[in-house]
Scaffold this motif. Structure first.
Motif, PDB file in Angstrom:
ATOM      1  N   ARG A 175     101.402 -14.494  60.128  1.00 32.76           N
ATOM      2  CA  ARG A 175     101.994 -15.818  59.926  1.00 32.76           C
ATOM      3  C   ARG A 175     101.083 -16.662  59.042  1.00 32.76           C
ATOM      4  O   ARG A 175      99.875 -16.661  59.210  1.00 32.76           O
ATOM      5  N   PRO A 176     101.675 -17.432  58.121  1.00 30.72           N
ATOM      6  CA  PRO A 176     100.862 -18.303  57.273  1.00 30.72           C
ATOM      7  C   PRO A 176     100.364 -19.529  58.034  1.00 30.72           C
ATOM      8  O   PRO A 176     100.899 -19.883  59.084  1.00 30.72           O
ATOM      9  N   ASP A 177      99.324 -20.143  57.491  1.00 30.69           N
ATOM     10  CA  ASP A 177      98.885 -21.438  58.010  1.00 30.69           C
ATOM     11  C   ASP A 177      99.932 -22.470  57.613  1.00 30.69           C
ATOM     12  O   ASP A 177     100.666 -22.294  56.634  1.00 30.69           O
ATOM     13  N   VAL A 178     100.004 -23.553  58.350  1.00 33.96           N
ATOM     14  CA  VAL A 178     100.929 -24.645  58.032  1.00 33.96           C
ATOM     15  C   VAL A 178     100.098 -25.887  57.737  1.00 33.96           C
ATOM     16  O   VAL A 178      99.207 -26.244  58.498  1.00 33.96           O
ATOM     17  N   ALA A 179     100.375 -26.499  56.594  1.00 34.36           N
ATOM     18  CA  ALA A 179      99.695 -27.738  56.196  1.00 34.36           C
ATOM     19  C   ALA A 179     100.760 -28.799  55.950  1.00 34.36           C
ATOM     20  O   ALA A 179     101.884 -28.485  55.556  1.00 34.36           O
ATOM     21  N   GLU A 237     105.902 -30.190  54.378  1.00 31.31           N
ATOM     22  CA  GLU A 237     105.185 -29.211  55.188  1.00 31.31           C
ATOM     23  C   GLU A 237     105.088 -27.949  54.337  1.00 31.31           C
ATOM     24  O   GLU A 237     106.059 -27.539  53.704  1.00 31.31           O
ATOM     25  N   LEU A 260     103.730 -23.797  53.823  1.00 30.52           N
ATOM     26  CA  LEU A 260     103.262 -22.525  54.355  1.00 30.52           C
ATOM     27  C   LEU A 260     102.185 -22.031  53.401  1.00 30.52           C
ATOM     28  O   LEU A 260     102.390 -22.017  52.184  1.00 30.52           O
ATOM     29  N   CYS A 261     101.024 -21.629  53.923  1.00 30.89           N
ATOM     30  CA  CYS A 261      99.886 -21.282  53.067  1.00 30.89           C
ATOM     31  C   CYS A 261      99.207 -19.995  53.523  1.00 30.89           C
ATOM     32  O   CYS A 261      98.953 -19.810  54.708  1.00 30.89           O
ATOM     33  N   PHE A 262      98.886 -19.155  52.564  1.00 30.88           N
ATOM     34  CA  PHE A 262      98.004 -18.013  52.762  1.00 30.88           C
ATOM     35  C   PHE A 262      96.767 -18.322  51.938  1.00 30.88           C
ATOM     36  O   PHE A 262      96.842 -18.418  50.712  1.00 30.88           O
ATOM     37  N   GLN A 271     101.100 -20.831  48.334  1.00 30.99           N
ATOM     38  CA  GLN A 271     101.745 -21.838  49.175  1.00 30.99           C
ATOM     39  C   GLN A 271     103.178 -22.076  48.729  1.00 30.99           C
ATOM     40  O   GLN A 271     103.532 -21.851  47.587  1.00 30.99           O
TER      41      GLN A 271
END
Length: 84
Positions: free
Chosen positions: A9-13, A19, A21-23, A36
């Motif tokens: 799961r990607p990080d969420v910023a 909002e 989704l980030c790797f 992202q």
């Protein structure tokens, strides 16, 4: 979905715009980059590549894409500020 299977799961910023989704990745030399995309209403099906200054060139972007080895990955558009 290929990225989720590969990296989880990607990080969420969250910022003032959306909002995201980030790797995020860090290279052995200390340079960093992230893939992202807007979480809820992405304008395109792909991810944005965001990099630190040393990776801010068309050649470096292609190298990062190649190194990630994501099937079908390619650059669509580079910022006008990118060094060719």
């Amino acid at each position: 979905m290929a990225l989720y299977r590969r990296w989880g799961r990607p990080d969420v910023a969250v910022d003032d715009l959306a909002e995201w989704l980030c790797f995020a990745f860090a290279l052995p030399n200390g340079e960093k980059f992230a893939l992202q995309r807007e979480a809820l209403h992405p304008p395109t099906p792909g991810f944005l590549l965001s990099v630190t200054r040393a990776l801010f060139s068309a050649e470096a972007a292609e190298s990062v894409i190649e190194a990630l080895d994501v099937p079908g990955a390619f650059s669509v558009e580079l910022s006008a500020e990118v060094v060719s």
